[in-house]
Every structure is written in structure tokens, then in C-alpha cells.
Motif scaffolding. Structure first.
Motif, PDB file in Angstrom:
ATOM      1  N   ARG A 130     -17.925  25.536  24.610  1.00  0.00           N
ATOM      2  CA  ARG A 130     -18.855  24.514  24.165  1.00  0.00           C
ATOM      3  C   ARG A 130     -20.010  24.371  25.164  1.00  0.00           C
ATOM      4  NH1 ARG A 130     -16.078  18.939  23.305  1.00  0.00           N
ATOM      5  NH2 ARG A 130     -16.240  19.047  25.557  1.00  0.00           N
ATOM      6  N   SER A 131     -19.665  24.372  26.460  1.00  0.00           N
ATOM      7  CA  SER A 131     -20.710  24.252  27.476  1.00  0.00           C
ATOM      8  C   SER A 131     -21.627  25.460  27.473  1.00  0.00           C
ATOM      9  CB  SER A 131     -20.089  24.102  28.861  1.00  0.00           C
ATOM     10  OG  SER A 131     -19.192  23.046  28.841  1.00  0.00           O
ATOM     11  N   VAL A 132     -21.025  26.649  27.342  1.00  0.00           N
ATOM     12  CA  VAL A 132     -21.838  27.864  27.362  1.00  0.00           C
ATOM     13  C   VAL A 132     -22.855  27.856  26.227  1.00  0.00           C
ATOM     14  CG1 VAL A 132     -21.781  30.367  27.009  1.00  0.00           C
ATOM     15  CG2 VAL A 132     -20.149  29.275  28.543  1.00  0.00           C
ATOM     16  N   TYR A 133     -22.408  27.437  25.042  1.00  0.00           N
ATOM     17  CA  TYR A 133     -23.325  27.428  23.907  1.00  0.00           C
ATOM     18  C   TYR A 133     -24.367  26.332  24.010  1.00  0.00           C
ATOM     19  CZ  TYR A 133     -19.915  30.513  21.750  1.00  0.00           C
ATOM     20  OH  TYR A 133     -19.070  31.559  21.502  1.00  0.00           O
ATOM     21  N   TYR A 134     -24.032  25.289  24.734  1.00  0.00           N
ATOM     22  CA  TYR A 134     -24.976  24.169  24.828  1.00  0.00           C
ATOM     23  C   TYR A 134     -26.010  24.397  25.925  1.00  0.00           C
ATOM     24  CZ  TYR A 134     -26.428  19.355  23.988  1.00  0.00           C
ATOM     25  OH  TYR A 134     -27.142  18.248  23.625  1.00  0.00           O
ATOM     26  N   LEU A 135     -25.586  25.025  27.010  1.00  0.00           N
ATOM     27  CA  LEU A 135     -26.424  25.119  28.213  1.00  0.00           C
ATOM     28  C   LEU A 135     -27.873  25.573  27.970  1.00  0.00           C
ATOM     29  CD1 LEU A 135     -26.575  24.917  31.341  1.00  0.00           C
ATOM     30  CD2 LEU A 135     -25.923  27.311  31.384  1.00  0.00           C
ATOM     31  N   PRO A 136     -28.108  26.687  27.258  1.00  0.00           N
ATOM     32  CA  PRO A 136     -29.505  27.135  27.134  1.00  0.00           C
ATOM     33  C   PRO A 136     -30.402  26.094  26.475  1.00  0.00           C
ATOM     34  CG  PRO A 136     -28.006  28.829  26.362  1.00  0.00           C
ATOM     35  CD  PRO A 136     -27.185  27.599  26.588  1.00  0.00           C
ATOM     36  N   ILE A 138     -30.642  23.013  27.027  1.00  0.00           N
ATOM     37  CA  ILE A 138     -31.169  21.967  27.908  1.00  0.00           C
ATOM     38  C   ILE A 138     -32.171  22.533  28.920  1.00  0.00           C
ATOM     39  CG2 ILE A 138     -29.201  20.395  27.697  1.00  0.00           C
ATOM     40  CD1 ILE A 138     -29.256  22.148  30.831  1.00  0.00           C
ATOM     41  N   LEU A 139     -32.367  23.832  28.897  1.00  0.00           N
ATOM     42  CA  LEU A 139     -33.320  24.416  29.839  1.00  0.00           C
ATOM     43  C   LEU A 139     -34.741  24.247  29.297  1.00  0.00           C
ATOM     44  CD1 LEU A 139     -31.352  27.659  30.679  1.00  0.00           C
ATOM     45  CD2 LEU A 139     -31.389  25.499  31.919  1.00  0.00           C
ATOM     46  N   GLN A 190     -30.878  30.257  20.790  1.00  0.00           N
ATOM     47  CA  GLN A 190     -30.220  29.606  21.923  1.00  0.00           C
ATOM     48  C   GLN A 190     -30.262  28.091  21.821  1.00  0.00           C
ATOM     49  OE1 GLN A 190     -32.039  30.575  25.722  1.00  0.00           O
ATOM     50  NE2 GLN A 190     -33.867  30.507  24.426  1.00  0.00           N
ATOM     51  N   ILE A 192     -29.064  26.384  19.490  1.00  0.00           N
ATOM     52  CA  ILE A 192     -28.072  26.075  18.476  1.00  0.00           C
ATOM     53  C   ILE A 192     -27.141  24.952  18.931  1.00  0.00           C
ATOM     54  CG2 ILE A 192     -26.138  27.565  19.122  1.00  0.00           C
ATOM     55  CD1 ILE A 192     -26.290  28.743  16.333  1.00  0.00           C
TER      56      ILE A 192
ATOM     57  N   PHE B  32     -25.780  34.268  25.003  1.00  0.00           N
ATOM     58  CA  PHE B  32     -26.063  33.025  25.712  1.00  0.00           C
ATOM     59  C   PHE B  32     -25.994  33.190  27.222  1.00  0.00           C
ATOM     60  CE2 PHE B  32     -25.143  31.615  21.501  1.00  0.00           C
ATOM     61  CZ  PHE B  32     -25.893  30.470  21.332  1.00  0.00           C
ATOM     62  N   VAL B  33     -25.098  34.074  27.660  1.00  0.00           N
ATOM     63  CA  VAL B  33     -24.837  34.180  29.089  1.00  0.00           C
ATOM     64  C   VAL B  33     -25.702  35.251  29.755  1.00  0.00           C
ATOM     65  CG1 VAL B  33     -23.101  34.769  30.801  1.00  0.00           C
ATOM     66  CG2 VAL B  33     -22.483  33.340  28.861  1.00  0.00           C
ATOM     67  N   LEU B  36     -29.210  34.658  31.201  1.00  0.00           N
ATOM     68  CA  LEU B  36     -29.222  33.846  32.420  1.00  0.00           C
ATOM     69  C   LEU B  36     -28.792  34.660  33.635  1.00  0.00           C
ATOM     70  CD1 LEU B  36     -27.867  30.481  30.982  1.00  0.00           C
ATOM     71  CD2 LEU B  36     -30.208  31.054  31.618  1.00  0.00           C
ATOM     72  N   MET B 213     -34.021  14.923  30.437  1.00  0.00           N
ATOM     73  CA  MET B 213     -34.220  16.274  29.925  1.00  0.00           C
ATOM     74  C   MET B 213     -35.543  16.391  29.180  1.00  0.00           C
ATOM     75  SD  MET B 213     -31.813  18.248  30.762  1.00  0.00           S
ATOM     76  CE  MET B 213     -30.194  18.122  31.508  1.00  0.00           C
ATOM     77  N   ASN B 217     -38.667  18.471  30.861  1.00  0.00           N
ATOM     78  CA  ASN B 217     -38.985  19.717  30.169  1.00  0.00           C
ATOM     79  C   ASN B 217     -40.291  19.669  29.400  1.00  0.00           C
ATOM     80  OD1 ASN B 217     -36.521  20.440  31.099  1.00  0.00           O
ATOM     81  ND2 ASN B 217     -35.507  20.576  29.121  1.00  0.00           N
ATOM     82  N   ASP B 270     -35.305  25.756  36.359  1.00  0.00           N
ATOM     83  CA  ASP B 270     -34.108  25.551  35.536  1.00  0.00           C
ATOM     84  C   ASP B 270     -33.024  24.761  36.271  1.00  0.00           C
ATOM     85  OD1 ASP B 270     -34.783  26.702  33.157  1.00  0.00           O
ATOM     86  OD2 ASP B 270     -33.939  28.674  33.593  1.00  0.00           O
ATOM     87  N   CYS B 273     -31.982  21.050  35.711  1.00  0.00           N
ATOM     88  CA  CYS B 273     -31.396  20.835  34.391  1.00  0.00           C
ATOM     89  C   CYS B 273     -29.955  21.303  34.367  1.00  0.00           C
ATOM     90  CB  CYS B 273     -32.185  21.601  33.329  1.00  0.00           C
ATOM     91  SG  CYS B 273     -33.870  21.042  33.191  1.00  0.00           S
ATOM     92  N   PHE B 277     -26.763  18.946  33.769  1.00  0.00           N
ATOM     93  CA  PHE B 277     -25.850  19.298  32.684  1.00  0.00           C
ATOM     94  C   PHE B 277     -24.414  19.410  33.189  1.00  0.00           C
ATOM     95  CE2 PHE B 277     -23.752  22.592  30.054  1.00  0.00           C
ATOM     96  CZ  PHE B 277     -23.735  21.902  28.864  1.00  0.00           C
ATOM     97  N   GLN B 281     -21.870  16.488  31.916  1.00  0.00           N
ATOM     98  CA  GLN B 281     -21.588  17.155  30.652  1.00  0.00           C
ATOM     99  C   GLN B 281     -21.046  16.267  29.566  1.00  0.00           C
ATOM    100  OE1 GLN B 281     -19.341  20.817  29.744  1.00  0.00           O
ATOM    101  NE2 GLN B 281     -19.709  21.093  31.906  1.00  0.00           N
TER     102      GLN B 281
END
Lengths: 318, 295
Positions: A130-136, A138-139, A190, A192, B32-33, B36, B213, B217, B270, B273, B277, B281
Motif C-alpha cells: 500500500r505504501s509503495v503504491y501511494y508513495l509516488p 505524494i512527490l 503513478q 493511482i 513504482f519502485v 525511484l 503536501m 508541491n 523529494d 515529502c 510520508f 503514513q
């Protein structure tokens, strides 16, 4: 609140009630004044920063105005310029924005719902995913635009490298008129996360008994989704669609920073057109007209969506 | 017997479904990963390691100097201060003014209240585009361009979305909490400030984080109001850092001899943020946001 208080008092004694009543009247008026005063900042803000500007914008839409000299009334000329096609970029940018919305909004909903359903299966590691999908999400968009320009680099970028591992030769992305818009759709996937979280919370509120009862009756997974999950989720889905239409139509920063509308106007979003007219060409009157046209289109979409929603949004009262 | 077999096969089905779900969730992490990781990796490279195919994931040597070099390539210290000003001052308005207005909508009776609240709700889905230009004209006539005022002052009228969220939260507090204080002669505002506000900390924290945020941003607002170099926020600094680079501007693939610095500064921007987060969280997934839905 009022009724319960009075009843409680009423049970005690009639006399006390009369006294309290009288006091209430006085307190009530005082409370009303306090309440209005406390809501005043919003009401003033509404007039100064929302309703007022909307009306002013409606007026300036009928003028020619470079902000320095006085506005000149030109009747419908601005709108004629738009709809007659004299401003070639008007239909162009509208088309880009519509195509983007039609690609992006359904993708966000379907993928968001799919991910939310997966996260709802109570698998170990759900919080992490959940965090991984949310993180982008908030950037800062500026930072992401810079990063994704690099990701989209045809020769050295991450995306085409990834594709090459699968044996696919990736396109030029942002420099290819055919692929620039899909590239922005892809990048915006991202964002989403927030929609997904709302959908997930919606899923978690569907009463478990409904599933259990249906399963006892022999319903399969598809039937559960079709007849329980989707109807129960309809108001949340409705909200997610509204917000994604709203933000898709007003897409700006990514196109502004990554492509500046190019190549060959392939990513010339409506907001970018409006920005150029207002802040690069100082045609405030024309740009106000543009803003009102988009406003009417978005509100039109929402009204259609509301109307259609009566057919499929499930509420308890019905 | 048959029931036992049925539950057994269902259990088996369930664990297969879970395994598939886990696989799908992991696969979907990739887009997603990896960007980054790619960002961090590029930010630590020497220029020679940047434009290499296939890409180098773990830079050797690791060049930590990139961060200092990028930071000093433009007045980023100044930009940081400007970002802090245009984030934290409006945040006060977002949190406290919205809370006060929400209190009035949620727990004070006055004629016309519910109609005004509906209006407030309607502005939530109103496309902002239609107010940008006239508001800009208003502020430029007031000579507020090239000051922080256009970014700060409107926040102190509260924000519809936060008002809505906070109102929903206040409605969940028990009825009559403030009655005793009011009988003792406290004003409505005192009842709000002394009794309701202290109970609101989780909801206020949620609003504060959302506000942080969106203000931090924000790009469009600072861009149209802050033109002088010394007024730029970090976002503007980052955006113009990019256009200062060679080979950039319209339909590009980002080719630059300073890409490692650009990625270093992107990562620095970044970072706050990401920290917010990771630290807060739970507030991002709070039910508060959802309590408005009738489900």
C-alpha cells in the motif's frame, strides 16, 4: 441535540423548562450570530476568490484585455475565434485533453480497483504494498516530471532499457508525436495511490455477511464482484470518477515541463493553451473565455455522470 | 464428509488465490519502485556513468559531492526559505480557519447554515481553472504579484475540502459536549477552542499533512505570482534549473552534461515529502477522508 436537551429538562420540572426555554431563545440568537461569524472567513473567501472571480471571468471573456490597458468589450468575438477554428490550437488542445482523459480516467479506475481488491485479500505485506503504491503520488509533480523525462529518454532511459530486456524496441516516447501523449498517461499512472486507498476503504466497508450468504448459495467470484462488490461500492466509484475527470481535464505541469506541448502539439493540453494565451501572450479576455468553455465542458461531464449514476449508483434508501 | 471436502478445496483455492495476488502485487511494484531507485542511482553517479547503456545501477565511485554541487549551482538555500514560508504560513490557515468554519457548519445552529454548507461542498468539485485568471488580475491590481500574499492570504478563508473533512470528524464527537461550558457562559468560539479543538488532533494532523503536501508541491501558484529570482520556491528553482541545461526544451529526451546534478537536486526536493510520508503514513489512509460517504 435541542430536542433531547429539552426532553431531559422537561422530565425534571415544568417551571425549569420555561426558564431554560427563555434562556435558550437568548442563547440561540447569540449562538446564531457566533456561528455566522465563525463561518464568515469561508463566506468572504467564497465571494472574493470563487464567486467574484467566476463572474469577473465571465465578463472578461467578452472583452479584449492585455491587463495593462482597459478591457474593451468585443461581444462574442473571443468565442467566435475559438469555435470557428481561427485559433487552430483550440480544437487541437481540446482533442488532446479529451483523448488523454479517455485513456487515463478508465485506467485509473480499473487498475485502482484491481489493486485495491488485491490489497483487500489480507495477504502478508499488504501495508508495505500500500505504501509503495501511494508513495509516488505524494512527490512533487515538478520532481517527477524531471525524473520521468529521464526515464523516457529513448537511448539511455530506464523504460526502454526495461522493454529491451523483454525483447521490445521502445519508441522515442516524448520526442515521438505518436507516443508523447501515451507517455504522459503512463507517467501519471503513478498517481493511482489516492484513488486506490479510497477504493480500498470502500471495499473494507462492504459487509462480510453479504459475501458469506452469497457463497452459501453457490455464487462464484465473478458473481460476488458483479452483484455485491460493485453495487456496494458504487458511490465510492462515482467519487473516484468525478475527481479523476476533474484532474485529467486540468492536466498542466507534466506537459509544461516535459514537452512544452510538443512534439508537433501532440501534448498541447488545454490548460497549456490557456496558460500560453494568458501569461505568455497576455490575452486575458480570450483566456478567460477559454477557461469558461472548459468549465462548462467539465460541469457538463459531471451532470451527465450524475444522471447516468442514477442508473447504477446504489443507495440504501432505494 | 462432503462439507469437509468442500471447505478443504475452498481453503486450497484461497491459498492459490493469495499466492497469485502476492505475485501480481509484487510485479506491479516494478513501475513504482524502479524509477525511484533509478533517481537515487543517477544522483550518485559521476557524469561519465550517466549516459551508459545498459545502465549502471550501483554507481562506482559513489559521488556524494553531487548534492552539494547541485545545491550551490543555484541559490537553493533562498528557495528553501521561500518554500518554507509559502508552505507553513498558509498551512496555519488551512488547519485552524478550516476547523473554525467546520465547527460552525457542524455544531452551531444558525439560519441558512445547511444551504451555505452545500455551497461549500459544491466548490469542492468546481474546476479551479475558471478562477485562475480573474484571481490573478485581482492580485495584480492589488500589486501583490512578486509577493507571497497571493499564496498566503486565500488560505485564511479556509479550504472546502478540509472544512468538509473536519466537519465529518466533528459530527462523530458526542452531542452536547460543549453544552456544559456554554451554560457556564463560555462563548461559541471558546467552546470550540477549548473543548472541541483539543479532541480533534488526529483530524487536524491529517489536514496539516495534506496541506503541507499540496503547498510544498505547488508549482502553478508560485509560477504565476513569483517572478523575481529571490522569491522562487524550490519547485520553481528545480524547474528552472532544468531549463538552464543545454539540449532541453520541447520534445526532448533530457540530454545534459549536468544530469547527475539535476537528479541530485530532484532527490533533495523529494526528500521532505518522503520523510513526511514515512513518519505520518497512517494519516494518509485515515477514514476521516471517507466518512462522508454513505455506504
Amino acid at each position: 441535540m435541542a430536542i433531547t436537551a429539552e426532553r431531559r429538562v422537561g422530565a425534571d420540572s415544568g417551571k425549569a423548562m420555561v426558564r431554560v426555554e427563555r434562556r435558550r431563545g437568548r442563547l440561540g440568537r447569540r449562538e446564531a450570530i457566533d456561528g455566522i461569524l465563525m463561518a464568515m472567513p469561508w463566506m468572504v473567501g467564497f465571494v472574493l476568490f470563487t464567486a467574484g472571480p467566476m463572474l469577473v471571468g465571465l465578463y472578461t471573456g467578452f472583452t479584449k484585455w492585455d491587463i495593462i490597458s482597459r478591457p474593451v468589450w468585443i461581444g462574442l468575438d473571443n468565442y467566435v475565434r475559438m469555435f470557428s477554428g481561427a485559433d487552430k490550437l483550440f480544437y487541437r488542445s481540446l482533442g488532446v485533453t479529451l483523448r488523454y482523459t479517455l485513456m487515463s480516467a478508465p485506467l485509473h479506475l480499473v487498475l485502482g480497483l484491481a489493486l485495491a481488491s488485491l490489497l483487500n485479500m489480507k495477504i502478508p505485506g499488504t501495508n508495505f504494498f500500500r505504501s509503495v503504491y501511494y508513495l509516488p503520488a505524494i512527490l512533487p509533480v515538478v520532481a517527477s516530471s524531471v525524473l520521468w523525462s529521464w526515464v523516457f529518454n529513448p537511448e539511455f532511459g530506464l523504460l526502454n532499457y526495461g522493454l529491451s530486456l523483454l525483447g521490445i524496441k521502445g519508441p522515442g516516447w516524448l520526442s515521438d508525436p505518436k507516443w508523447a501523449l501515451p507517455a504522459i498517461v503512463l507517467m501519471n499512472l503513478q498517481y493511482i495511490g489516492p484513488g486506490m486507498i479510497i477504493l480500498l476503504a470502500g471495499l473494507q466497508r462492504v459487509p462480510q455477511e453479504l459475501y458469506e450468504a452469497a457463497q452459501l448459495d453457490g455464487a462464484n467470484r465473478w458473481m460476488l464482484l458483479r452483484h455485491i462488490t460493485l453495487p456496494q461500492m458504487s458511490s465510492v466509484i462515482f467519487f473516484v470518477i468525478i475527481t479523476s475527470i476533474n484532474s485529467s481535464f486540468q492536466t498542466f505541469t507534466q506537459a509544461f515541463l516535459m514537452t512544452n506541448g510538443g512534439p508537433n502539439y501532440a501534448t498541447h493540453f488545454y490548460m497549456l493553451h490557456l496558460y500560453n494565451e494568458a501569461w505568455r501572450s497576455y490575452r486575458m479576455g480570450y483566456a478567460s473565455g477559454l477557461a469558461w468553455v472548459l468549465f462548462v465542458i467539465i460541469v457538463g461531464f459531471m451532470i451527465v455522470h450524475f444522471r447516468l449514476s442514477r442508473l447504477w449508483v446504489y443507495t440504501d434508501s432505494e | 464428509m462432503s462439507v469437509g471436502r468442500l471447505t478443504q478445496s475452498r481453503r486450497f483455492q484461497d491459498s492459490v488465490a493469495k499466492a497469485v495476488a502476492l505475485l501480481l502485487l509484487s510485479l506491479f511494484c516494478i513501475p513504482f519502485v524502479f524509477p525511484l531507485i533509478w533517481l537515487v542511482s543517477t544522483a550518485l553517479k559521476t557524469p561519465a556513468q550517466v549516459y551508459v547503456s545498459p545502465p549502471i545501477w550501483i554507481p562506482n565511485p559513489v559521488r556524494l559531492r553531487n548534492f552539494a554541487e547541485a545545491w550551490n549551482a543555484a541559490p537553493f538555500g533562498r528557495f528553501l526559505v521561500n518554500s518554507l514560508i509559502t508552505t507553513f504560513i498558509p498551512m496555519m490557515g488551512d488547519v485552524f480557519v478550516s476547523a473554525m468554519v467546520a465547527y460552525s457548519f457542524a455544531r452551531v445552529r444558525w439560519p441558512g447554515r445547511d444551504k451555505i454548507f452545500s455551497l461549500c461542498l459544491a466548490t469542492m468539485i468546481l474546476p479551479g481553472i475558471v478562477t485562475f485568471i480573474p484571481t490573478f488580475i485581482l492580485f495584480s491590481k492589488l500589486k501583490w504579484v512578486n509577493t507571497f500574499l497571493p499564496l498566503v492570504v486565500p488560505a485564511f478563508s479556509g479550504s472546502a475540502f478540509y472544512i468538509f473533512m473536519l466537519r465529518q470528524f466533528m459530527l462523530t464527537l458526542p452531542e452536547g459536549l460543549e453544552e456544559a461550558a456554554k451554560i457556564d457562559g463560555a462563548s461559541t468560539f471558546q467552546a470550540f477552542a477549548r473543548i472541541i479543538l483539543p479532541l480533534m488532533s488526529p483530524a487536524l494532523a491529517t489536514v496539516a499533512i495534506f496541506s503541507f503536501m499540496s503547498r510544498w508541491n505547488d508549482f502553478f501558484g508560485p509560477m504565476i505570482y513569483l517572478h523575481r529570482p529571490h522569491l522562487k520556491t524550490l519547485m520553481l528553482g528545480l524547474a528552472t534549473f532544468e531549463s538552464m541545461l543545454t539540449g532541453v526544451g520541447g520534445g526532448f529526451g533530457l540530454v545534459s552534461s549536468r544530469l547527475h546534478l539535476l537528479m541530485a537536486i530532484t532527490l533533495l526536493v523529494d526528500l521532505p515529502c518522503i520523510l513526511v510520508f514515512l513518519l505520518f503514513q497512517k494519516y494518509f489512509v485515515r477514514d476521516v477522508i471517507l466518512s462522508g460517504f454513505k455506504l
